[in-house]
Write an enzyme that holds these catalytic residues in place. Structure first.
Site, mmCIF file in Angstrom:
data_model
loop_
_atom_site.group_PDB
_atom_site.id
_atom_site.type_symbol
_atom_site.label_atom_id
_atom_site.label_comp_id
_atom_site.label_asym_id
_atom_site.label_seq_id
_atom_site.Cartn_x
_atom_site.Cartn_y
_atom_site.Cartn_z
ATOM 1 N N ASP A 101 51.455 10.200 28.488
ATOM 2 C CA ASP A 101 50.070 10.655 28.601
ATOM 3 C C ASP A 101 49.981 12.057 29.181
ATOM 4 O O ASP A 101 49.156 12.872 28.749
ATOM 5 C CB ASP A 101 49.272 9.684 29.473
ATOM 6 C CG ASP A 101 49.014 8.361 28.767
ATOM 7 O OD1 ASP A 101 48.482 7.462 29.417
ATOM 8 O OD2 ASP A 101 49.336 8.249 27.575
ATOM 9 N N LYS A 147 38.158 4.429 36.046
ATOM 10 C CA LYS A 147 38.470 4.476 34.618
ATOM 11 C C LYS A 147 39.553 3.443 34.330
ATOM 12 O O LYS A 147 40.729 3.659 34.614
ATOM 13 C CB LYS A 147 38.927 5.878 34.221
ATOM 14 C CG LYS A 147 39.150 6.071 32.734
ATOM 15 C CD LYS A 147 39.508 7.536 32.448
ATOM 16 C CE LYS A 147 39.716 7.745 30.955
ATOM 17 N NZ LYS A 147 40.890 7.006 30.460
#
Length: 690
Positions: free
Chosen positions: A40, A123
């Site tokens: 990521d 999140k």
């Protein structure tokens, strides 16, 4: 950013083209294949570089650039459906400076706005889904897909118990769409990977990938077993929110009110949300959760910050890709490069030989990591890993360190390949690798490593829960020859224990008492503690509910065990074979003689006073008002009755609860009497008094 005056050079144009290809490829692997290969952190860095270059040189922007899309296209295995309202992605921030820039940017669009309140939400690292409710009923569930269209997965969505099938409202709106995140809790993720490892299947890389793979299962029964969870985070009235504008349903004026409304109508909403009066409070929230998030039971990779007021959200609107009124602060990726110094092997309680990477210590997710799992021989071959390599390490589920990638371009000339051992490093006996498994095993039942693993497992919390019996003591037991099987634990005395290092009389007596106390643990814990392959704590409870004594389970045929819901043929074969081994039969007898429980309470042969239902056969179906099905079954068996799974002409009674279904229809067609829960209890009471 000021408008550029320089023209892009050929080198810059080539770099933009290269970045575009890299990001598009990574997006396809992530969103469509559910098999990402790029970390990521690397993806975020490449995407940010591409975006910055396109801002600086807008003439290089093309319609097919990843920066001009809402997301990647959905996979094609499910029916594609168009979202009522597009699911926009959020712009990323990577620190306080980016948050400052974001606030300055939206204030330029709305210069007359005074103080603005924000809502911060963790999140969740899962999968976004959209739920459509019509007149209060769930009618459609869809994946995010490319933000415009997604995959229709309603049947899978219905298996998630934290998603209400009907809204908790007397007068629901004609239509409402709820957005949220489906995810796997970390303990569920770990259990799934343990089960996959036992079955010789590849482990999921992280909970997000496991959740994505689960949502895309064609068999909803598999989805149900994996226990997905869900947090709702916003809602829309499709007609009122045409063109992507934010709706104001039921006089809800803010994001905070929307979250409270969602909780009231039956959704789980993240309890760690906060309402912040200014950006400084937002930064403090983000800083706090950057460290505290490691204690959460699920993965989170950042914070979503939204302007609270819906009126201000509407005023600010959207860019081509993002809402101007929200941003996602991304925490640094929980991955790190380090040097692979050596590869060792561990031998587990089932004889599984697991290669372990010995690493140059590196900080990862708040802890120092010096060892990481390499899973098995196939994983080593897949990574093409060599001793001396520089590797990328991450924490799977933020718990278990694992090597995810090798930086082969940094491989030194003296790097050495690794070969799995042909003999057990603990006992020296030859190891085997069954063709149907990825795991190499030692099959020597006398192996010290297998014995240590068996003892630790027996004493673990979900098994016999022997307080004070940990790895160090087990190591001494094996080294000094005090214990050769779990049955030997019950022959230990304070005098024998006091021969061990640092073991005084008080400590020895305390451990003897703890071991004696474990004799009262129920049958399902004993079964789990025996360490039969593929039998976890949940499976043990399922098996003992169907086979309430060891005699019944030991004598059961494979087909009978496999017919139990949730068990299947692989577990059934393992259980059946375990009870056929003479050494295991001897172990059972020794443990029984020591006083361990090998039957559920009340399953001994009934006396003449408790045979109220003797000779009667029952089938239980539907949801009973107060009793769980296993509880009702136990009561019938304790009263001398028999419980079967299917209705036939030999069935005497059908105990029917809510949503009884096809079994009730068949019983009615055969003229079999039906009982409610209260009628069953009355039958047991009345016949036992006779």
């Amino acid at each position: 950013m000021e408008q550029p005056t320089a023209q892009p050079t050929p080198a810059i144009a080539a770099r933009v083209l290269e970045l575009r290809k890299l990001v598009q490829k990574a997006g396809y692997e992530y969103y469509v294949l559910d098999a990402p290969t790029m970390p990521d952190a690397v993806y975020d860095q490449l995407y940010r570089e591409l975006k910055d270059l396109e801002i600086q040189y807008p003439e290089l922007i093309t319609p097919d650039s990843p920066t001009q899309r809402v997301g990647e296209r959905p996979a094609s295995q499910f029916t594609s459906v168009r979202h009522n309202v597009p699911l926009y992605s959020l712009e990323n921030a990577f620190g306080n400076a980016d948050l400052n820039t974001w606030q300055e940017r939206w204030r330029r669009v709305a210069p007359d706005v005074g103080a603005a309140e924000y809502v911060c939400e963790l999140k969740i690292d899962g999968n976004a889904i959209a739920l459509t409710y019509e007149n209060g009923l769930l009618v459609r569930g869809a994946t995010r897909g490319d933000g415009i269209s997604g995959e229709e997965i309603t049947q899978n969505i219905k298996t998630i118990r934290s998603i209400p099938l009907r809204l908790n409202l007397d007068n629901p709106p004609p239509s409402v769409e709820v957005r949220g995140e489906a995810f796997l809790p970390l303990d569920v993720f770990e259990q799934i990977n343990q089960e996959r490892a036992q079955a010789g299947e590849a482990a999921f890389a992280n909970p997000r990938n496991a959740a994505a793979g689960t949502l895309r299962q064609l068999d909803s029964r598999i989805v149900a077993k994996r226990r997905l969870d869900f947090f709702a985070y916003t809602l829309h009235i499709p007609d009122a929110s045409a063109q992507g504008e934010v709706a104001h349903p039921f006089q809800i004026q803010s994001q905070w009110e929307a979250l409270e409304w969602l909780q009231q109508v039956g959704f789980r909403v993240n309890p760690n949300r906060d309402r912040c009066p200014n950006l400084e409070a937002v930064k403090a929230y983000c800083d706090r959760w950057s460290t505290e998030r490691v204690e959460l039971p699920y993965m989170t990779d950042g914070v979503v910050i939204k302007i609270n007021s819906f009126d201000l959200q509407t005023q600010l609107g959207f860019t081509q890709k993002f809402p101007r009124w929200a941003i996602a602060l991304k925490y640094p990726a929980e991955e790190a490069p380090t040097l692979l110094e050596n590869i060792s092997v561990n031998v587990g309680r089932t004889g599984a030989i697991t290669p372990v990477a010995e690493l140059k210590p590196v900080q990862l997710a708040g802890t120092t990591v010096s060892r990481a799992t390499l899973h098995n021989r196939d994983r080593i071959a897949e990574l093409d890993i060599h001793i001396g390599d520089t590797v990328i390490v991450r924490k799977a589920g933020e718990i278990i360190p694992e090597v995810v990638r090798v930086l082969k371009e940094l491989r030194p000339a003296d790097a050495r390949s690794f070969t799995m051992p042909t003999h057990c490093p603990e006992c020296g006996q030859p190891v085997v690798k069954p063709e149907t498994e990825a795991v190499t095993r030692c099959i020597n039942a006398s192996c010290p490593a297998i014995l240590r693993g068996a003892l630790i497992h027996w004493a673990s919390r979900d098994a016999l829960d022997i307080n004070g019996l940990g790895e160090k003591l087990v190591q001494q037991f094996v080294e000094h020859g005090l214990v050769h099987s779990v049955a030997d634990l019950y022959d230990l005395t304070t005098e024998r224990l006091m021969t061990l290092e640092r073991m005084g009389q008080k400590s020895a007596q305390k451990l003897v008492n703890a071991i004696a106390h474990s004799k009262a643990q129920p049958w399902f814990r004993v079964l789990y503690g025996l360490g039969i392959r593929h039998v976890g704590s949940v499976n043990a409870q399922t098996l003992t509910a169907q086979f309430p004594s060891v005699e019944q389970l030991a004598s059961a045929e494979v087909s009978a065990i496999a017919s139990v819901y949730g068990i299947g043929s692989e577990i059934a074969q393992a259980v059946h074979q375990w009870f056929r081994i003479p050494a295991n039969q001897t172990l059972i007898e020794r443990l029984r003689a020591a006083g361990l429980q090998f039957a559920e309470e009340g399953t001994a042969q009934p006396t003449s006073g408790n045979q109220a239902l003797a000779g009667k056969t029952f089938v239980i179906t539907g949801t009973l008002p107060t009793l769980k099905r296993d509880e009702a079954k136990a009561m019938i068996q304790q009263a001398g009755g028999k419980v079967t799974d299917s209705v036939s002409a030999k069935t005497d009674y059908l105990v029917a609860g809510e949503n009884a279904g096809s079994k009730l229809e068949k019983a009615q067609s055969l003229g079999i009497p039906q009982l409610t829960e209260s009628e069953l209890l009355g039958l047991i009471a009345s016949t036992s008094e006779q």
